[in-house]
Design a protein around this motif. Sequence first.
Motif, mmCIF file in Angstrom:
data_model
loop_
_atom_site.group_PDB
_atom_site.id
_atom_site.type_symbol
_atom_site.label_atom_id
_atom_site.label_comp_id
_atom_site.label_asym_id
_atom_site.label_seq_id
_atom_site.Cartn_x
_atom_site.Cartn_y
_atom_site.Cartn_z
ATOM 1 N N CYS A 31 0.863 -1.180 0.000
ATOM 2 C CA CYS A 31 0.000 0.000 0.000
ATOM 3 C C CYS A 31 0.904 1.236 0.000
ATOM 4 N N ASN A 33 0.588 3.841 1.487
ATOM 5 C CA ASN A 33 0.642 4.427 2.823
ATOM 6 C C ASN A 33 1.473 3.565 3.774
ATOM 7 N N ARG A 34 2.093 2.522 3.224
ATOM 8 C CA ARG A 34 2.949 1.658 4.038
ATOM 9 C C ARG A 34 4.337 1.480 3.422
ATOM 10 N N GLY A 42 1.036 3.611 7.812
ATOM 11 C CA GLY A 42 -0.297 3.108 7.479
ATOM 12 C C GLY A 42 -1.386 3.817 8.277
ATOM 13 N N CYS A 43 -2.625 3.534 7.931
ATOM 14 C CA CYS A 43 -3.773 4.065 8.674
ATOM 15 C C CYS A 43 -3.723 3.499 10.103
ATOM 16 N N PHE A 45 -5.789 2.143 11.920
ATOM 17 C CA PHE A 45 -6.557 0.902 12.152
ATOM 18 C C PHE A 45 -6.042 -0.255 11.295
ATOM 19 N N CYS A 46 -4.941 -0.045 10.586
ATOM 20 C CA CYS A 46 -4.510 -1.048 9.594
ATOM 21 C C CYS A 46 -3.834 -2.233 10.265
ATOM 22 N N ASN A 48 -4.039 -5.983 8.691
ATOM 23 C CA ASN A 48 -4.677 -6.942 7.793
ATOM 24 C C ASN A 48 -4.742 -8.354 8.373
ATOM 25 N N TYR A 89 -4.659 -5.122 1.836
ATOM 26 C CA TYR A 89 -3.867 -3.985 1.363
ATOM 27 C C TYR A 89 -4.565 -3.289 0.179
ATOM 28 N N THR A 90 -3.789 -2.800 -0.800
ATOM 29 C CA THR A 90 -4.353 -1.936 -1.856
ATOM 30 C C THR A 90 -4.317 -2.690 -3.177
ATOM 31 N N ARG A 120 -7.794 2.183 -2.532
ATOM 32 C CA ARG A 120 -7.912 3.505 -1.926
ATOM 33 C C ARG A 120 -7.996 4.535 -3.049
ATOM 34 N N ARG A 160 -4.557 8.668 7.060
ATOM 35 C CA ARG A 160 -4.998 8.035 5.821
ATOM 36 C C ARG A 160 -4.070 8.334 4.645
HETATM 37 S S1 SF4 Z 1 -5.812 0.324 5.904
HETATM 38 FE FE1 SF4 Z 1 -5.558 0.010 3.701
HETATM 39 S S2 SF4 Z 1 -5.054 2.046 2.923
HETATM 40 FE FE2 SF4 Z 1 -4.654 2.104 5.138
HETATM 41 S S3 SF4 Z 1 -2.479 1.584 5.332
HETATM 42 FE FE3 SF4 Z 1 -3.672 -0.309 5.544
HETATM 43 S S4 SF4 Z 1 -3.672 -1.191 3.486
HETATM 44 FE FE4 SF4 Z 1 -3.131 0.970 3.293
#
Ligand code: SF4
Length: 184
Positions: A31, A33-34, A42-43, A45-46, A48, A89-90, A120, A160
């Motif tokens: 992602c 953002n990672r 990352g977000c 709350f991320c 996975n 992830y994305t 995203r 985000r």
């Molecule tokens: S929640 Fe989704 S968009 Fe946010 S860091 Fe994790 S993988 Fe990326």
Amino acid sequence: MKQQYNDFGNWIRKQFSFRVQKIAIDAGFTCPNRDGRIGTGGCIFCDNRTFNPSYCIRNKTIAQQLEDGKQFFARKYPEMKFLAYFQAYTNTYASVEKLRNMYEEALKIDEVVGLVIGTRPDCVDSSLLDYLEELNRKTFLIVEYGIESCNDKTLRFINRGHDFACSKRAIELQPNGVSKLEGI
Ligand code: SF4
């Protein structure tokens, strides 16, 4: 008059004459953002790992994860069909050619009747929409944009990595434009 639905469950039941179940796949994406393209944390709350079911393991092929997912759900409803859910992830964070190979690997599996693709808003561009439009002529398709909030303060708080203007651009984006995802 257009039919109104008050929840996703009602809506999806009307799309098929049989039961469908999403099978989550971890196709090995990362992602922006990672991986450092936008951020590394990352977000907030991320995680996975918390929602990946036991059959969903990234070092198995997409086909194997789907076959294992089918086995997992077959005991529940033997007549069920499946949507391949690119969830972890994305799932548009790659070139269109790479995405095509991944999505089409999933669609070759017996009883897979469509795709759900989680992504995203900053990983959607017009060339991707061209391909998704083509794909949607062949199969059932849902794309989840992950619009977590319309409030920029909240988006900053959850780290985000994009603002609401970015989400708005993705929602309004049309196919046949110029790619904004250079370098992927
Ligand atoms: S929640 Fe989704 S968009 Fe946010 S860091 Fe994790 S993988 Fe990326």
